[in-house]
Each structure stands twice: as C-alpha cells, then as structure tokens.
Design a protein around this motif. Sequence first.
Motif, PDB file in Angstrom:
ATOM      1  N   GLU A 480       0.960  -1.040   0.185  1.00  0.00           N
ATOM      2  CA  GLU A 480       0.311   0.171   0.157  1.00  0.00           C
ATOM      3  C   GLU A 480       0.762   1.303  -0.086  1.00  0.00           C
ATOM      4  O   GLU A 480       1.487   1.457   0.387  1.00  0.00           O
ATOM      5  CB  GLU A 480      -1.114  -0.287   1.471  1.00  0.00           C
ATOM      6  CG  GLU A 480      -2.038   0.566   1.302  1.00  0.00           C
ATOM      7  CD  GLU A 480      -2.696   0.433   2.771  1.00  0.00           C
ATOM      8  OE1 GLU A 480      -3.693   1.243   3.090  1.00  0.00           O
ATOM      9  OE2 GLU A 480      -2.489  -0.139   3.430  1.00  0.00           O
ATOM     10  N   GLU A 481       0.731   2.380  -0.867  1.00  0.00           N
ATOM     11  CA  GLU A 481       0.972   3.574  -0.713  1.00  0.00           C
ATOM     12  C   GLU A 481       0.785   4.237   0.112  1.00  0.00           C
ATOM     13  O   GLU A 481      -0.963   4.938  -0.496  1.00  0.00           O
ATOM     14  CB  GLU A 481       0.947   4.269  -2.169  1.00  0.00           C
ATOM     15  CG  GLU A 481       1.696   3.953  -3.247  1.00  0.00           C
ATOM     16  CD  GLU A 481       3.688   4.290  -2.975  1.00  0.00           C
ATOM     17  OE1 GLU A 481       4.036   4.719  -1.657  1.00  0.00           O
ATOM     18  OE2 GLU A 481       4.644   4.383  -3.876  1.00  0.00           O
ATOM     19  N   PRO A 482       1.103   4.711   1.475  1.00  0.00           N
ATOM     20  CA  PRO A 482       0.976   5.366   2.823  1.00  0.00           C
ATOM     21  C   PRO A 482       0.793   6.720   2.489  1.00  0.00           C
ATOM     22  O   PRO A 482       1.826   7.352   1.760  1.00  0.00           O
ATOM     23  CB  PRO A 482       1.887   4.887   3.304  1.00  0.00           C
ATOM     24  CG  PRO A 482       3.010   5.005   2.491  1.00  0.00           C
ATOM     25  CD  PRO A 482       2.864   4.136   1.393  1.00  0.00           C
ATOM     26  N   ILE A 483      -0.124   6.941   2.662  1.00  0.00           N
ATOM     27  CA  ILE A 483      -1.040   8.311   3.006  1.00  0.00           C
ATOM     28  C   ILE A 483      -1.652   8.788   4.092  1.00  0.00           C
ATOM     29  O   ILE A 483      -2.936   8.031   4.331  1.00  0.00           O
ATOM     30  CB  ILE A 483      -1.267   9.396   2.052  1.00  0.00           C
ATOM     31  CG1 ILE A 483      -1.360  10.420   1.818  1.00  0.00           C
ATOM     32  CG2 ILE A 483      -2.115   8.491   1.017  1.00  0.00           C
ATOM     33  CD1 ILE A 483      -1.241  11.671   0.992  1.00  0.00           C
ATOM     34  N   PHE A 484      -1.713   9.595   5.301  1.00  0.00           N
ATOM     35  CA  PHE A 484      -2.220   9.425   6.607  1.00  0.00           C
ATOM     36  C   PHE A 484      -2.670  10.727   6.800  1.00  0.00           C
ATOM     37  O   PHE A 484      -1.807  11.428   6.269  1.00  0.00           O
ATOM     38  CB  PHE A 484      -1.474   9.110   6.987  1.00  0.00           C
ATOM     39  CG  PHE A 484      -0.838   7.704   7.052  1.00  0.00           C
ATOM     40  CD1 PHE A 484      -1.628   6.637   7.662  1.00  0.00           C
ATOM     41  CD2 PHE A 484       0.219   7.338   7.169  1.00  0.00           C
ATOM     42  CE1 PHE A 484      -1.037   5.594   6.889  1.00  0.00           C
ATOM     43  CE2 PHE A 484       0.633   6.123   6.442  1.00  0.00           C
ATOM     44  CZ  PHE A 484       0.019   4.982   6.773  1.00  0.00           C
TER      45      PHE A 484
END
Lengths: 650, 72
Positions: A480-484
């Motif tokens: 998963e490409e992380p973006i929070f």
Amino acid sequence: MSKNQKIVGLTGQPNVGKTTLFNALTGMSQRIGNWPGVTVEKKEGILKYKDTEFNIVDLPGIYSLKSDSLDQKIARDFIIENEDSILVDVIDTNNINRNLYLTLQLIELGRSPIVCLNFIDEVEKHDVKLDEKKLSEKLGGLPVIKTSARYKIGIEDLKEAIYNYKPISCEIKYSELLENAIEKIVDKLDEYLTNIDEKFKKVPKRYLALSFLEGDPEVVELFKKNGELLSHANRIKEEIEREIKHDVESYVVEQRYKKADEILKGIWTESIVYDDIDKILLHPIYGFVIFAFIMYILYSFVIGVGDIFIEYIEMFFEYLGGYVGGIVPEPYTGVVVDGIIGGVGGVLVFFPYIAFMMLSLAILEDCGYLSRVTALFHKMMAKIGLSGGSTIPIMVSFGCAVPGLMATRSISDPMKRLITILVAPLAPCAARFVVIGFMATAFFSQYANLFALSILLISLSLMGIIAYLISKFIVKGKPEEPIFELPPYRLPDWNYILKRTWAYSKSFLKRAGTIILAGSILFYYLLNYPNPDNSYGMMLGKMLESITLLMGIDWRGALALIFGIIAKELVVSTLEIAYNGNIVGALTPLKAFVLTLVTVVYIPCLATVATLHYETNNLKWTLFAVGYNLALATTLGIVAYNIGRLLGFS
Amino acid sequence: MVIVMADSLADKKLGTYTVKEIKSACNKLYNLGIVPGARITVISNDRGPIIVRVGNCKLAMGRGMARSIIVE
C-alpha cells in the motif's frame, strides 16, 4: 417503522465530527449493527423533534461516491435506494474546499442535502468569516447550517432544518467541454441502455454519464452490459481526451475541485496555521521515544488506577461468596460459591484494566495522537506485511483481543485487515499477563522481569514472523502506498470518549455474564463429577496427556489448558485446584516456562474466537486462526521443553 | 513504475508549491485534494514521512508517493 418516521442519512468525509453530531442528534437511542452482508458498522438512532420521529443513519465516512471502496459503495447504495430520505452532508469547515467535493457529487446524484458546516468554532477562532447565506445561494439554495457538535452549537438549528426540509432541484454545471460530453452520452442513453440494474433506474442520466467518464467501476460495468452504449461513450471519451491531452478520469476530479473553489470565491478565505509538533512526533527516533513514553504513562495509569479498583472488586466477591454460601441450600453451595462466584468474579476482576485501557485509547484517539502513531509505524509494519493501521489494533490487543479485533475496522485495505485479525490475538492480553505474572512470582522470584520479558519478546517475534509468512504466502496483497491524514489536535470530547469506552467495556461484561458464567459452571462439574478424585476433567486431561507430556506437562496442565480456552486466566485457577494449591512443588521452572509459553500462544479465548468469526464473517479464516495457533503452540512447547532439557534444566 | 524526477515533491524543501502533474493514477491523492493546480505546502521533509499541508489539512506520506507528485 412507523408511517410518519422519516429517514435521515448523515454523510460526510472522514474526520468531520460526524459521530459527535450523530450523538448530539440521537442522544441515548442508538442501535449499532452491521450493514447487510458486510462487517462495516451501521449506527442508527432516533431523533424526536416536535411531532415527527426521524430515524438517523450514520453512513460510513467517505471521500467521494465513487464505488471503488466498500464504504463508498455502501453509502452510495443507501443514498440511491432511499431516494426519499433527508441527507445531511457534514463538512469540516476547516477543509471546506475539499469537503464540497462530496456535496457536488450528492447534487450530481439528484439530491439536495442539508449542508452542515461543522467545527465552526475552530474556524471562527481564527477570525475567518464564512457567509452561509451566500454559500447557500451558490449551491442552488441548499440549506446551510453552522454547527459545532462538540460545543453543542447550532444543533437546534440543524434539527429545525431537518424538520422543515423540502427537496429542491439544483444543478451544478462544469466546463463546457465536460458538459458537452455528458450531453452527448445522455442523448443516446434512452436508446442504447436496455439492460439496466434496478438500482440505476433511480439515478439521473447525467450522473450515469459523468460516472462513466470518471471510471466508476459499477457504472463502467453497466455500460459494458450494453455494447452499443459502451462504444458510443468510449468514442466521446476519446474525443475529450484528445482535447485535454490527459485522461478524462482525473479531468472530472479536477473539474469538481475547480467548481468548489469557484463556489468559495469571495465567501471564504483560507487560513494557514503552521505548527511543527508533528515533525517531532513522526521523527523516526524522537517519534518512537515519545511513543514509548506515552505508552509507559498509559500502562502505569491503567495498572495503577486499575489496581485500586481491583482490590475492592476482590473484596466484594469474597464477601459475596461468604454471604451467598450462608443462604444457598447445602448441595448447591459448591457450584454457586466456587463455580459461579469464584469463576465469574475471577474474570470480572480484570474489568478495571479493560475499562481504563479503553478510556486511555479513546482519549489518545480523540486528541488526534493515534493517527500520528499510524503514520509513525507504517514503515515498520509494512515490512512484516501489515500497515500503519494495524498498530492500534495490536496495541489494544495487549489489553484485550476482543476490542483489538474490533479496532481493525478502521484498516481500509481488506487484506491488511485480515492479516491483522489473524495475528493480533498473539499479543499477550491482560488475561495472559495474569498467567505470566503468576508464574513469574511463583517460579522466578529474582528473575521475574526477565521471565516476563522473554515471554513477551517471543510472542511479539512470533507475531512478526507469522504476519510476514501469511502476507507472503497466504493473503497476498499489493503493497500500500501510505498517505495519512493528520487531523488537528483537539481537546478531548468527554461525552464521546465515555460513550466509546462504555461501548467497548460492555462487550467484556457481556461475555463475563454469558460465556464465562457458563464455562465456570461446566468447569466446576467437570472437576467434581462423578467424584472429585476421578472426575471427567481428569479423564479428558489424561486423553491429552500423550501430547502434552512431550512438553513436560501432565494431565493437570492439559486440563488447565482446556479451561484456558474459555478464558486464559482460568489456567491459573485450574492449576491451583488441580494441584491442591501447591503448584510450586509440582512444577519445575522449565515446565512453568513452557506452560506459560503455550498458554500465551495456543487457541485464543472463546470470546476472541467468536469475535474473530464475527469480524472476518468467514468460518474458514476462523478455523485457520485457531488451527495455526494450536499447531504453533504445540511445536513451540515441545521445542522449548527439549532445548531446556538439553541445557540441563529438568 | 515511478521514475525519480528532479522536481517531485520528495526533493522539495519547505515552502509552498503548485501541483503540476500526478504520475500515478491514485484515487487516494485525488480524495485528499491533491490534483493538478492544487497548492501544497511542505512542512517537514527531513527523516521519516514527508509532512505536507493541503488547504487546512495536514498529511503524512511515504517517499514513494511523494515522488509521483510533480510540483513547481
């Protein structure tokens, strides 16, 4: 449902304060269930206002109505199916330009939502003015209400708006290029669209055309079922792509944002607030140091305050046992006092731990710290096949796996969620800490901490290894490409926190009153019938002895492990009874170590297994979880015992 | 496959930029308002995730993702 009850759908993006608003509207009358067929939580509640009753449904927090995620599909289906419902579109006013994206999509779907500008206090604190009348005008006359659910501002206005709601027709137009394309597709829709699902008959044609261009998976599927329509629409799509020189999907998205900016022009100025604290909280070194510090305070608080309560609870059950023993007729004294009161009391003693753990986590979540934890841990978790979102469920599982598994609902990727559910029960929970603590003081007085630490490290490494293996070989998913999103830090909303703490703690009390009560009675009979010296329990234990002896555990230990399935803390009490209160004389330190290790790893308790089944909604994965735990514990027990023997322990 | 570009968000110092192009078609970025034309402010680009602000919303993202956002 009564005839004059109206349905109100609360919709909005994540972190807009929708749940707090839901609580403010519905008070105590809430029902929590699941959306049909899936384990996404569905909350409903009743609002009585003047002469009307409204059934308020809290829809999942979603960014858009595109059907490419489960939450978004659920929300969209609800909105399409309940065409007579009143929609309240909750907006985080701080992020109004992004939030209007969803509002525009609701309008595209032919709906006229009540626009609710939430967190208005935060915006006005920064001296930002927002003209709600002008906003309403620009949105084609939609009602616009300013609220702050946290401080109970504007709730009455919102109720009044819901009460007075009348659907209006409003339309938002995008660029000429896009509108022409939509029109061309709509022109042929009646002619070419012959094979149509019931659901899509209810939506505006314009919406279907726009959703096709946007690449909405369900609508594209619909077009595919109508070949002529698909080729016609594809031709138009290519035309527009030649014009704009990039894909039309992102063009549609851009157009909506552009529209949102246009709407806000002149009625809203963006204020940019800088704060640098996240730089430290997400730092790969300082971030973890601060995390460790916060966890230390958290556990000290939970254990320190919990212990005070536990003392009183123990005293209460002791007193209760003595009192009830005096009034219950003789033949039942054993089962009531030793069985029911002893068994249930022994488990209820942990209630303060669970409740304070849930309280602490709810506070950290509500302040905004937990979303930082997710971002901080993502890289590390991704290495073992989990994601940042798995951190909190695992942390909660150290208290109790039941709420831990429930907390996995916030993991968006279903594969990561499944892996987290499968491995989180390996975290030693409060009940297993009881066993660890008991064995530590009984056998390893000087080295108690070392012993506890080694058990902890072994179970954590196992969790990492198993998660890695499962993600590598069994549940494969794309990384998963992380973006929070990091919501602003906020003062805790105690009303919400207490509600949440109670909701989670209740499930523990419920199982104490049901499964553990039943288990305690069964346990008493198994150990005392036909007679205490030759009971059914003994026979059962002896049947398993052939396996457990390989790890140095006799039938008494085997029996304790069987009861540990009901609740792990029963391992200690069973051993106490089975060895007539003399465990220290009966076991060696090595055997105690092995028994503790096996207790920590084997089948999670009954309540956890039940929750596992509920959350995965799948018997196969439940059996898999139970099976791998059992196999792992058996192997580990045998290996540990034999290594210990080789090293000269007995 | 993401190609490292000199003007991707991952290489930018603190400051405000305009998104020019997004190299990977990513709904997550669109959902959070990161679209061509959007203003994006780098708050921290040191160690750990890159922290940015879009509108009034703070986001933390991995370097891989930051590399796919081309800004000027």
